[in-house]
Design a protein around this motif. Structure first.
Motif, short mmCIF file in Angstrom:
data_model
loop_
_atom_site.label_atom_id
_atom_site.label_comp_id
_atom_site.label_asym_id
_atom_site.label_seq_id
_atom_site.Cartn_x
_atom_site.Cartn_y
_atom_site.Cartn_z
N ALA A 42 0.87 -1.17 0.00
CA ALA A 42 0.00 0.00 0.00
C ALA A 42 0.90 1.22 0.00
N GLY A 43 0.55 2.23 -0.75
CA GLY A 43 1.39 3.42 -0.83
C GLY A 43 0.60 4.69 -0.58
N TRP A 44 1.29 5.71 -0.14
CA TRP A 44 0.69 7.00 0.15
C TRP A 44 1.52 8.10 -0.49
N ALA A 45 0.88 9.20 -0.79
CA ALA A 45 1.59 10.38 -1.29
C ALA A 45 2.41 10.97 -0.14
N PRO A 46 3.43 11.78 -0.44
CA PRO A 46 4.23 12.38 0.64
C PRO A 46 3.34 13.12 1.64
N GLY A 47 3.50 12.78 2.91
CA GLY A 47 2.75 13.43 3.98
C GLY A 47 1.35 12.88 4.21
N GLN A 48 0.83 12.08 3.28
CA GLN A 48 -0.54 11.58 3.39
C GLN A 48 -0.73 10.67 4.60
N LEU A 49 0.17 9.74 4.80
CA LEU A 49 0.04 8.82 5.93
C LEU A 49 0.17 9.57 7.26
N ASN B 87 -0.61 12.62 7.83
CA ASN B 87 -1.85 13.36 8.00
C ASN B 87 -2.98 12.44 8.49
N GLU B 88 -3.07 11.25 7.91
CA GLU B 88 -4.10 10.29 8.33
C GLU B 88 -3.87 9.85 9.78
N LEU B 89 -2.62 9.66 10.17
CA LEU B 89 -2.32 9.30 11.56
C LEU B 89 -2.71 10.44 12.50
N ALA B 90 -2.42 11.68 12.11
CA ALA B 90 -2.77 12.84 12.94
C ALA B 90 -4.28 12.97 13.09
N GLN B 91 -5.05 12.50 12.11
CA GLN B 91 -6.51 12.56 12.17
C GLN B 91 -7.11 11.33 12.84
N ASN B 92 -6.25 10.48 13.40
CA ASN B 92 -6.70 9.24 14.05
C ASN B 92 -7.47 8.31 13.11
N ALA B 93 -7.09 8.31 11.83
CA ALA B 93 -7.73 7.42 10.86
C ALA B 93 -7.20 5.99 10.98
#
Length: 146
Positions: A90-97, A99-105
């Motif tokens: 699974a891959g994410w754009a730079p900073g995407q993961l 950001n998702e961690l910071a949003q508690n996703a």
């Protein structure tokens, strides 16, 4: 992902990449779906770390290797003691993961060799949730309103 086996064994994977299997130890372990990106590329999560051509240390006990030499060693019976093989990632754009961690996703837990290597696939998610003190069986798929 560590809980989505596919219809392929390590022996079948090694046959596809023309590696003869001399050792029977790991031949029947299932291969797992690692994610939708580059599903033709393999990743081996293993313990102990060892000395392979392309290994990233996950922690002091677990390594992630992408080089073919680890599969060749496993086929000869000279590989790591425990392994978990996936195809794809699974891959994410730079900073995407981040950001998702910071949003508690995502819920994150410490990588535990016993959960990854010793449990069957269907028990890994409940065990990981248990590390957070959450009983996976008590969760509902439906949301309510208070």
């Amino acid at each position: 992902m560590v809980n989505r086996p596919i219809e392929m064994s390590l022996q079948a994977l090694l046959e596809q990449v023309s590696i003869p299997m001399a050792s029977e130890v790991f031949k029947s372990i299932p291969i797992h779906f690692g994610g939708p990106v580059q599903v033709d590329r393999g990743f081996v999560l293993h313990t102990p770390l060892g000395q392979w051509q392309s290994t990233l240390a996950v922690n002091s006990e677990i390594g992630l290797t992408t080089s073919k030499d680890i599969l060749q060693a496993v086929a000869r019976g000279e590989g790591p003691g425990k392994l978990f093989v996936t195809l794809g990632y699974a891959g994410w754009a730079p900073g995407q993961l981040e950001n998702e961690l910071a949003q508690n996703a995502w819920l994150t837990v410490q990588a535990r060799p016993d959960v990854i290597f010793d449990l069957p696939a269907e028990k890994r998610l409940p065990a990981a949730m248990g590390l957070l003190g959450i009983d996976f069986a008590s969760l509902s798929e439906q949301a309510g309103h208070a």
